[in-house]
Motif scaffolding. Structure first.
Motif, short mmCIF file in Angstrom:
data_model
loop_
_atom_site.label_atom_id
_atom_site.label_comp_id
_atom_site.label_asym_id
_atom_site.label_seq_id
_atom_site.Cartn_x
_atom_site.Cartn_y
_atom_site.Cartn_z
N ASP A 162 62.34 29.83 2.58
CA ASP A 162 62.52 28.63 2.48
C ASP A 162 64.30 28.26 2.76
N GLU B 163 63.03 17.09 9.19
CA GLU B 163 63.58 16.30 7.76
C GLU B 163 63.64 17.14 6.55
N SER B 164 62.58 17.93 6.42
CA SER B 164 62.47 18.53 5.16
C SER B 164 63.49 19.83 4.90
N ASP B 165 64.13 20.26 6.37
CA ASP B 165 64.96 21.20 6.37
C ASP B 165 66.45 20.94 5.92
#
Length: 561
Positions: free
Chosen positions: A71, A32-34
């Motif tokens: 990131d 989800e953070s991606d």
């Protein structure tokens, strides 16, 4: 405030009305953070069947590992490639130049369809490099090219070998200059591992030009395929793709008329392949930049030939890496001498001049690169010839060793195969102009690249005794008194279709002319009797290519309409 860099991927990741798309992205391993990260398409021309390309998956995987640490989300995919060396002299070579368009189309398709924010492309063999460059210009989002690198030289009997050695060995065997066993040993030892062909052939020509143009990191074109430098490049490229995303720098910011001139000037100074012209015409068109055959001739008139590199010279790209210190050393020298423009932007986010600040100066205690005041040839090796045989232009590659004017009787062949047989069977006499026709973009189809006839000519000892002209094109490994890209081509009714055996042809690279010495009345009579032969293919991709392709003088592009 954090800069938004997922400008394209957010169309999918931030749209709550795309549950299936999100479900599939989770299935790829995304968390989800991606979903708030920029996505990088990492495309390579990997396939196992060609040494130029067989290692690109490893470079791609290394790049993905690096991208993740910055990131970013990286998605690897592949596109096609065609081995010029393996298909050379066969019907498969018809697909070589057309593969450039397929490469561009497929990268455009995947990146645009999946909304990737940036692209890192990893090409190997000849058409890979312009193919990915055309795609990056069409997409125009932050992009970097990482060249797969050139092959190490082979060795046999105390001599360095490369791919052209194997072709020329056949001519030597057939004229009894070497034994069958020596021939076999040369072939076995010419290509020792992965990487693109080692001389200043098309792949290295295009890689060098694109580094000077600013689309590659410094050293990318000269770092060999298996070197530590190439591994380090793959590790640090993620730093620069993120920087490009943050700065909003796109290929069309980097590819300008000045940067194209930089690329062409460097390639010409090193004795690069004539395929440079086809590809840069196409690249310029994709960038919406006006760059024509006249621009190439202007540059060739201005830039001396200083690279003692194969095929016309002696050295390989690995020698530039090991003994010069890499391509940036040469670029810096040409910058300091006012040949190149230093204010062009590059993929580092800095100008070309800024990139060269800490690069060491060239030294001339070597024989690979000559100083500009003592060049191999005082102007460029590429000549754009016009005349009744090529009113649309043709390309000659003249290093100076072959002479500058050739006058002889035509020996005409309607296929490369027939010409090859004649050369290998010692049917070619000194003083003739070999004419190979019906091998252009439409007649070939696909304008097949030819290395066999030129290599056989050189191997047979005829290199300074005959000339060869064609509406096809030559390999970057070709050398000798050769003229290609004759436009209009024979299949389209160009004058080359009307040449007969015993006609006199004059090639003058001092005045840039190519002339069929036949009276206009006779030419008109032949024209009235001529009928175009049937197309060689009538279905499939090559048939589509025939219907769409522009003439060689316009870069053989298929998105011209």
């Amino acid at each position: 405030m954090k800069k938004i860099i997922n400008n394209f991927s957010k169309n999918i990741t931030k749209d709550t009305n795309l549950p299936a798309a999100h479900a599939m992205l989770y299935a790829t391993g995304m968390k989800e953070s991606d979903f708030c990260k920029a996505q990088i398409g990492i495309v390579s021309n990997w396939y196992e069947g060609n040494p130029c390309n067989m290692h690109l998956d490893k470079l791609s995987k290394k790049i993905k590992l690096s991208v993740v640490t910055k990131d970013l989300v990286g998605f690897q995919f592949t596109t096609i490639g065609i081995s010029d060396g393996i298909t050379m002299g066969t019907s498969g070579m018809r697909y070589s130049l057309p593969s450039r368009e397929l490469i561009a189309d497929s990268i455009e398709t995947v990146v645009d369809a999946h909304h990737y924010d940036g692209i890192i492309a990893i090409p190997g063999c000849d058409k890979n490099i312009p193919g990915v460059m055309i795609a990056l210009l069409r997409l125009n989002r932050p992009s970097i090219i990482v060249y797969g690198g050139s092959i190490s030289s082979g060795y046999y009997n105390g001599k360095k070998l490369d791919i052209v050695s194997s072709f020329e060995a056949l001519g030597k065997r057939n004229t009894c200059k070497i034994t069958d066993q020596e021939y076999k040993n040369i072939v076995k030892n010419s290509c020792p591992g992965p990487g693109a062909c080692g001389g200043m052939y098309t792949a290295n020509t295009m890689a060098s030009a694109l580094e000077a143009m600013g689309m590659m990191l410094p050293y990318s074109s000269s770092s060999p395929s298996t070197s530590t430098n190439k591994q380090m490049e793959c590790e640090k490229v993620s730093i620069y793709i993120k920087k490009l995303l943050e700065m909003g720098i796109k290929p069309k910011d980097i590819v300008t008329k000045s940067s194209i001139e930089n690329g062409v000037k460097l390639a010409m100074s090193l004795g690069g392949s004539t395929n440079l012209i086809l590809h840069f015409l196409a690249i310029s068109k994709s960038a919406n930049i006006d760059f024509s055959l006249k621009d190439f001739q202007k540059i060739s008139n201005q830039v001396p030939l200083i690279g003692n590199l194969k095929p016309s010279g002696f050295f390989l790209m690995e020698d530039i890496h090991e003994r010069i210190g890499g391509m940036p050393v040469i670029i810096k020298y040409l910058l300091n001498e006012g040949i190149l423009s230093g204010d062009c932007l590059t993929v580092t986010g800095k100008t070309l001049s800024d990139n060269m600040k800490n690069i060491p100066n060239i030294t001339f205690n070597q024989k690979i690169i000559h100083p500009l005041d003592r060049p191999i040839k005082k102007n460029g090796h590429i000549r754009i010839l016009y005349g009744n045989l090529s009113p649309g232009g043709s390309i000659a590659k003249i290093s100076g060793k072959e002479g500058t004017i050739f006058h002889g009787k035509a020996n005409v062949f309607n296929s490369e195969e027939d010409a090859n047989k004649a050369i290998l069977n010692n049917k070619i006499l000194p003083g003739v102009v070999i004419v190979i026709r019906y091998v252009g973009p439409i007649g070939g189809p696909g304008m097949p690249e030819m290395l066999k006839p030129t290599s056989y000519i050189m191997g047979s000892g005829l290199g300074k005794k005959v000339a060869l002209i064609t509406d096809g094109r030559f390999s970057g490994g070709s050398h000798g008194f050769v003229v290609g890209h004759i436009t209009p081509e024979a299949q389209s009714g160009g004058l080359i279709a009307l040449v007969k055996n015993e006609d006199y042809i004059k090639i003058d690279t001092e005045n840039n002319t190519i002339t069929l010495e036949v009276e206009n009345e006779e030419i008109q009579r032949r024209k009235e009797l001529w009928k175009p032969p049937s197309l060689k293919v009538k279905k499939g991709y090559l048939y589509k290519y025939i219907k769409m392709v522009s003439p060689a003088s316009e870069g053989c592009i298929t998105d011209q309409f």
